[in-house]
Motif scaffolding. Structure first.
Motif, PDB file in Angstrom:
ATOM      1  N   PHE A  65      17.109 -69.298 -31.515  1.00 27.70           N
ATOM      2  CA  PHE A  65      15.919 -68.512 -31.813  1.00 27.70           C
ATOM      3  C   PHE A  65      14.632 -69.311 -31.778  1.00 27.70           C
ATOM      4  O   PHE A  65      13.571 -68.760 -31.617  1.00 27.70           O
ATOM      5  CB  PHE A  65      16.085 -67.807 -33.147  1.00 27.70           C
ATOM      6  CG  PHE A  65      17.158 -66.755 -33.072  1.00 27.70           C
ATOM      7  CD1 PHE A  65      16.983 -65.668 -32.242  1.00 27.70           C
ATOM      8  CD2 PHE A  65      18.328 -66.872 -33.780  1.00 27.70           C
ATOM      9  CE1 PHE A  65      17.968 -64.691 -32.140  1.00 27.70           C
ATOM     10  CE2 PHE A  65      19.309 -65.911 -33.689  1.00 27.70           C
ATOM     11  CZ  PHE A  65      19.134 -64.821 -32.867  1.00 27.70           C
ATOM     12  N   ARG A  66      14.703 -70.627 -31.958  1.00 28.84           N
ATOM     13  CA  ARG A  66      13.455 -71.372 -31.865  1.00 28.84           C
ATOM     14  C   ARG A  66      13.230 -71.818 -30.443  1.00 28.84           C
ATOM     15  O   ARG A  66      12.147 -71.712 -29.906  1.00 28.84           O
ATOM     16  CB  ARG A  66      13.485 -72.570 -32.814  1.00 28.84           C
ATOM     17  CG  ARG A  66      12.102 -73.142 -32.984  1.00 28.84           C
ATOM     18  CD  ARG A  66      12.071 -74.182 -34.040  1.00 28.84           C
ATOM     19  NE  ARG A  66      12.044 -73.626 -35.372  1.00 28.84           N
ATOM     20  CZ  ARG A  66      12.095 -74.404 -36.453  1.00 28.84           C
ATOM     21  NH1 ARG A  66      12.216 -75.706 -36.326  1.00 28.84           N
ATOM     22  NH2 ARG A  66      12.045 -73.869 -37.640  1.00 28.84           N
ATOM     23  N   LEU A  67      14.278 -72.347 -29.792  1.00 21.22           N
ATOM     24  CA  LEU A  67      14.104 -72.841 -28.429  1.00 21.22           C
ATOM     25  C   LEU A  67      14.416 -71.758 -27.394  1.00 21.22           C
ATOM     26  O   LEU A  67      14.190 -71.948 -26.211  1.00 21.22           O
ATOM     27  CB  LEU A  67      14.985 -74.064 -28.191  1.00 21.22           C
ATOM     28  CG  LEU A  67      14.866 -75.172 -29.237  1.00 21.22           C
ATOM     29  CD1 LEU A  67      15.707 -76.372 -28.843  1.00 21.22           C
ATOM     30  CD2 LEU A  67      13.413 -75.594 -29.414  1.00 21.22           C
TER      31      LEU A  67
ATOM     32  N   ARG B 191      15.072 -65.859 -22.448  1.00 17.75           N
ATOM     33  CA  ARG B 191      14.972 -66.029 -23.886  1.00 17.75           C
ATOM     34  C   ARG B 191      15.076 -64.705 -24.626  1.00 17.75           C
ATOM     35  O   ARG B 191      15.128 -64.668 -25.835  1.00 17.75           O
ATOM     36  CB  ARG B 191      13.726 -66.805 -24.270  1.00 17.75           C
ATOM     37  CG  ARG B 191      12.445 -66.035 -24.270  1.00 17.75           C
ATOM     38  CD  ARG B 191      11.440 -66.786 -25.124  1.00 17.75           C
ATOM     39  NE  ARG B 191      11.950 -66.961 -26.464  1.00 17.75           N
ATOM     40  CZ  ARG B 191      11.834 -68.038 -27.213  1.00 17.75           C
ATOM     41  NH1 ARG B 191      11.233 -69.081 -26.751  1.00 17.75           N
ATOM     42  NH2 ARG B 191      12.312 -68.099 -28.410  1.00 17.75           N
TER      43      ARG B 191
ATOM     44  N   TYR C 122      21.048 -71.873 -34.815  1.00 16.33           N
ATOM     45  CA  TYR C 122      19.877 -71.042 -35.042  1.00 16.33           C
ATOM     46  C   TYR C 122      18.661 -71.609 -34.298  1.00 16.33           C
ATOM     47  O   TYR C 122      17.901 -70.878 -33.676  1.00 16.33           O
ATOM     48  CB  TYR C 122      19.591 -70.958 -36.541  1.00 16.33           C
ATOM     49  CG  TYR C 122      18.464 -70.003 -36.873  1.00 16.33           C
ATOM     50  CD1 TYR C 122      18.705 -68.650 -37.046  1.00 16.33           C
ATOM     51  CD2 TYR C 122      17.156 -70.462 -36.999  1.00 16.33           C
ATOM     52  CE1 TYR C 122      17.680 -67.772 -37.346  1.00 16.33           C
ATOM     53  CE2 TYR C 122      16.129 -69.594 -37.301  1.00 16.33           C
ATOM     54  CZ  TYR C 122      16.391 -68.255 -37.469  1.00 16.33           C
ATOM     55  OH  TYR C 122      15.365 -67.392 -37.757  1.00 16.33           O
TER      56      TYR C 122
ATOM     57  N   LYS D 283      17.234 -70.724 -26.145  1.00 15.87           N
ATOM     58  CA  LYS D 283      18.313 -70.930 -25.181  1.00 15.87           C
ATOM     59  C   LYS D 283      19.530 -70.149 -25.657  1.00 15.87           C
ATOM     60  O   LYS D 283      20.450 -70.709 -26.269  1.00 15.87           O
ATOM     61  CB  LYS D 283      18.659 -72.408 -25.106  1.00 15.87           C
ATOM     62  CG  LYS D 283      17.530 -73.276 -24.601  1.00 15.87           C
ATOM     63  CD  LYS D 283      17.994 -74.699 -24.703  1.00 15.87           C
ATOM     64  CE  LYS D 283      17.021 -75.674 -24.143  1.00 15.87           C
ATOM     65  NZ  LYS D 283      17.521 -77.040 -24.381  1.00 15.87           N
ATOM     66  N   LEU D 284      19.548 -68.868 -25.376  1.00 15.35           N
ATOM     67  CA  LEU D 284      20.605 -68.024 -25.934  1.00 15.35           C
ATOM     68  C   LEU D 284      21.966 -68.322 -25.313  1.00 15.35           C
ATOM     69  O   LEU D 284      22.993 -68.139 -25.945  1.00 15.35           O
ATOM     70  CB  LEU D 284      20.233 -66.553 -25.760  1.00 15.35           C
ATOM     71  CG  LEU D 284      19.024 -66.140 -26.600  1.00 15.35           C
ATOM     72  CD1 LEU D 284      18.681 -64.693 -26.368  1.00 15.35           C
ATOM     73  CD2 LEU D 284      19.278 -66.387 -28.072  1.00 15.35           C
TER      74      LEU D 284
ATOM     75  N   GLN E  16      15.596 -77.386 -43.154  1.00 18.09           N
ATOM     76  CA  GLN E  16      15.694 -76.852 -41.791  1.00 18.09           C
ATOM     77  C   GLN E  16      16.419 -77.828 -40.860  1.00 18.09           C
ATOM     78  O   GLN E  16      16.100 -77.944 -39.692  1.00 18.09           O
ATOM     79  CB  GLN E  16      14.309 -76.528 -41.222  1.00 18.09           C
ATOM     80  CG  GLN E  16      13.628 -75.400 -41.962  1.00 18.09           C
ATOM     81  CD  GLN E  16      12.486 -74.783 -41.181  1.00 18.09           C
ATOM     82  OE1 GLN E  16      12.088 -75.281 -40.141  1.00 18.09           O
ATOM     83  NE2 GLN E  16      11.950 -73.687 -41.682  1.00 18.09           N
TER      84      GLN E  16
END
Lengths: 416, 293
Positions: B255-257, B41, B251, B259-260, B236
């Motif tokens: 950035f929340r989960l 992450r 996004y 998973k890049l 959102q």
């Protein structure tokens, strides 16, 4: 022609050189400079840390403190980009629920080599525990919060209610009576979007005896979860909540409360500060979260921690600063400014906290406080839960099948 | 001399090419690398994963839904903006008292940051204390408050309307540029021949501003396709992902989960779609120049 060509080339080279220079500058901060990333909790956060840096530098010549104040919503994103570019600070505030990722990836440095028993002893156990993983302390709690129920005394009086509800059944009755007053007044403020929508649901689920995770499996399809969801949906259908709950983030519900339009809501101690500043005439009280049919009860505890990065080159200086930051003078000012709960014992004994009746309710709930489970992928489970709840609140999904589906998705993540 | 002529153009475009390579090709290569690996992450690469990240996307119903919604969003906002901007530009091109002030008013939304606009609308659309509801109530158009942002069926159309509103100034600017390049004697000649306003518009104005409309179309498509603030600040992408478009989905996944890898795959897909539009744009601008020459 020739001249032009040369100039273009030259300026390009200059540009690139400047770029390289900038990169080199950012990578090698001077030895003796401790960079700290902090979350901006309110407008008071930046000035507070500036003052702390000044005081610390005066007491410790040779060490410089550099703060980066980041809005809370962007903090995780900033840390992610900084870390992937190897440009992170030496210390950072993080949500303690993220810590597991930082520890698993070897990014957070264990603090046990620096923590003297005296420093460790400053903290209130409940709040230090979430930062302990595999027997090692990876973070120091800097902000702590729990949730309780705020209620509007004036609306209660108008509806002929003498005291706040002690159980969810009473809450349903009281909420209906307040809504019946009409005039755009509603009994129970229900949060239905953005951060902590899932938590707002857990208050109910915990009271019915449920848990977020049970033996490594999601508790979303448990009897307690279904009962809690049915209760919330019924509150919506009966008009006991404000209409259109899925358009209300926590701040939106808080605004309704400050405007005196809703009878009850659950939220953190900082709402009291906001009411003091923005709606000083509002008559409100703080009460425990209602109990379920079997007397179960639960509130949500949250801490944010300061961690040290494993790749920091100034660990000794950085810890020296932490030691300074967690002394009573710094702590008390921070906690009062931001409206959090005391995390160190010295703070808790301070007059401001010891004699504040609202805060007493919050601290009395701490034994029943539950923290976000320490699971990699917790944010994803929260996201799945929020989506499922929104479908239920909107009436787009039957309660049981929607929760079952969400639970099986959450289980797939828990198995990883 | 001739050989120098052959070399010079390439030397001259070299700086722009290097700049483009730095700005475009390098990040895309970087993205491709992240998208084809397992990534933690914090963006640190682990082992090679091939197409696994792309397959994970195709298995996610939210991705497919966001893809479709992005199409609807882009077509509606761009189409709506152009449909509104043409008459506005026509009016602003007329000579009337106070035209300069009118132009400033039309351009104003452009000067306000998109995020601010979106946040102000979020307040205006609030169910219990929003301005729109009290205005509609005051006019007697509704009896009870509408919860605009509670459901996608009301939230998404409102977001499209706001998208149109903020896209109009830019579009008007482009079209005004086109209108001012049309010589007046064309209209005088047409009027002498007995052409009405509508016929003048259809046979003179429209064909002559067509290249400008094309440019507005493609540029707006690129901007709107990538536009993040309106939807993010208002819903959102919620409730339950029902107003997500690709950027907001990207996004969240990134950035929340955390998973890049998947997020990079989404950006590559978006880049691919936009590349096609850019190629169309290049085609249009080159043919447009051909027409004028």
């Amino acid at each position: 022609m020739k001249k032009l060509h040369k100039n273009t080339f030259f300026s390009l080279k200059g540009l690139m050189l400047a770029g390289v220079g900038a990169i080199a500058l950012s990578a090698s901060a001077d030895a003796g400079t401790v960079r700290v990333t902090v979350a901006e909790y309110s407008a008071k956060t930046g000035p507070y840390f500036e003052q702390v840096a000044k005081d610390f530098e005066a007491a410790n010549p040779g060490i410089k403190i550099q703060f980066e104040v980041v809005p809370w919503d962007n903090l995780l994103q900033k840390l992610t980009t900084d870390i992937s570019a190897n440009a992170n600070a030496d210390l950072s505030i993080i949500g303690t629920r993220w810590l597991v990722d930082f520890v698993e990836q070897g990014i957070a440095e264990p603090l046990d080599n620096y923590l003297t028993p005296e420093i460790k002893g400053r903290f209130i156990e409940t709040f230090l525990t979430p930062s302990v993983m595999n027997g090692k302390t990876y973070g120091l709690p800097i902000a702590a919060s729990a949730r309780a129920m705020y209620y509007n005394k004036e609306l209660f009086e108008k509806a002929g209610l003498s005291e706040p509800p002690k159980t969810w059944a009473e809450l349903e009755e009281s909420a209906k009576k307040i809504t019946a007053l009409g005039n755009g007044l509603y009994g129970f403020g229900l949060q239905g979007k953005e951060v902590e929508t899932d938590v707002y649901f857990y208050y109910g689920m915990w009271s019915f005896g449920g848990d977020i995770v049970n033996d490594g499996k999601s508790g979303l399809d448990s009897k307690a979860a279904i009962e809690a969801a049915s209760l919330y949906k019924r509150l919506i259908d009966e008009g006991a909540t404000q209409p259109g709950v899925t358009s209300y983030a926590r701040e939106d519900v808080q605004n309704l409360f400050k405007q005196g339009k809703i009878g009850m809501m659950m939220t953190a101690p900082f709402l009291a500060n906001q009411i003091r500043d923005e709606a000083p005439n509002l008559k409100y009280g703080v009460a425990p979260i209602p109990k379920g049919p079997n007397g179960d009860q639960g509130t949500y505890g949250v801490t944010d921690s300061v961690i040290m990065f494993q790749n920091s080159k100034n660990k000794d200086e950085a810890f020296k600063f932490l030691d300074f930051l967690f002394q009573p003078k710094q702590r008390i000012k921070f906690t009062i400014d931001e409206g959090f709960l005391p995390v160190t014992k010295a703070e808790a004994q301070d007059k401001y906290f010891a004699e504040n009746p609202d805060l007493k309710v919050f601290t009395s709930l701490l034994p029943t406080a539950r923290f976000a489970p320490v699971i990699a992928g917790w944010e994803e489970i929260a996201d799945i839960t929020t989506s499922a709840l929104q479908r239920i609140y909107l009436g787009n999904g039957q309660i049981e099948p929607t929760l079952k589906e969400a639970a099986s998705k959450a289980n797939a993540i828990l198995k990883k | 001399m001739t050989s120098k002529r052959m070399v010079a153009p390439y030397v001259l475009i070299l700086p722009s090419f290097v700049l483009a390579a730095l700005i475009v090709i390098w990040p895309v290569a970087e993205l491709a690398q992240i998208a084809s690996h397992n990534v933690n992450r914090f963006g640190q690469l682990r082992d090679f994963a091939g197409m696994a990240n792309f397959r994970a996307l195709l298995d996610d119903p939210n991705f497919i839904a966001s893809l479709w919604r992005t199409g609807i969003w882009t077509v509606c906002v761009v189409g709506g903006a152009i449909a509104c901007a043409v008459p506005v530009a026509l009016v602003l091109n007329e000579d009337f008292y106070g035209r300069d002030i009118a132009r400033v008013i039309v351009m104003l939304p452009w000067a306000v940051s998109l995020t601010m606009t979106a946040i102000v609308w979020r307040w205006a659309l609030s169910g219990e204390s929003g301005m729109l509801n009290s205005a509609l109530m005051g006019l007697g158009l509704i009896d009870e408050n509408i919860q605009w942002l509670a459901e996608a069926t009301t939230a998404f159309p409102m977001q499209i309307l706001i998208g149109i509103l903020v896209t109009i100034p830019f579009t008007v600017t482009i079209i005004l540029g086109g209108l001012s390049s049309i010589p007046d004697d064309l209209y005088e000649a047409a009027a002498l021949e007995g052409a009405g306003r509508w016929e003048q518009f259809r046979h003179i104005t429209l064909p002559l501003i067509a290249p400008f409309l094309n440019i507005a179309l493609v540029l707006n498509t690129i901007y709107v396709f990538n536009s993040f603030p309106i939807i993010w600040a208002m819903t959102q992408g919620g409730p339950a992902n029902s107003t997500d478009i690709l950027v907001t989905y990207l996004y969240k996944v990134g950035f929340r989960l955390g998973k890049l890898g998947e997020a990079s795959a989404v950006s590559l897909v978006m880049f691919g779609i936009l590349l096609i539009f850019t190629l169309i744009y290049v085609r249009i601008t080159t043919t447009a120049r051909g027409v004028r020459a």
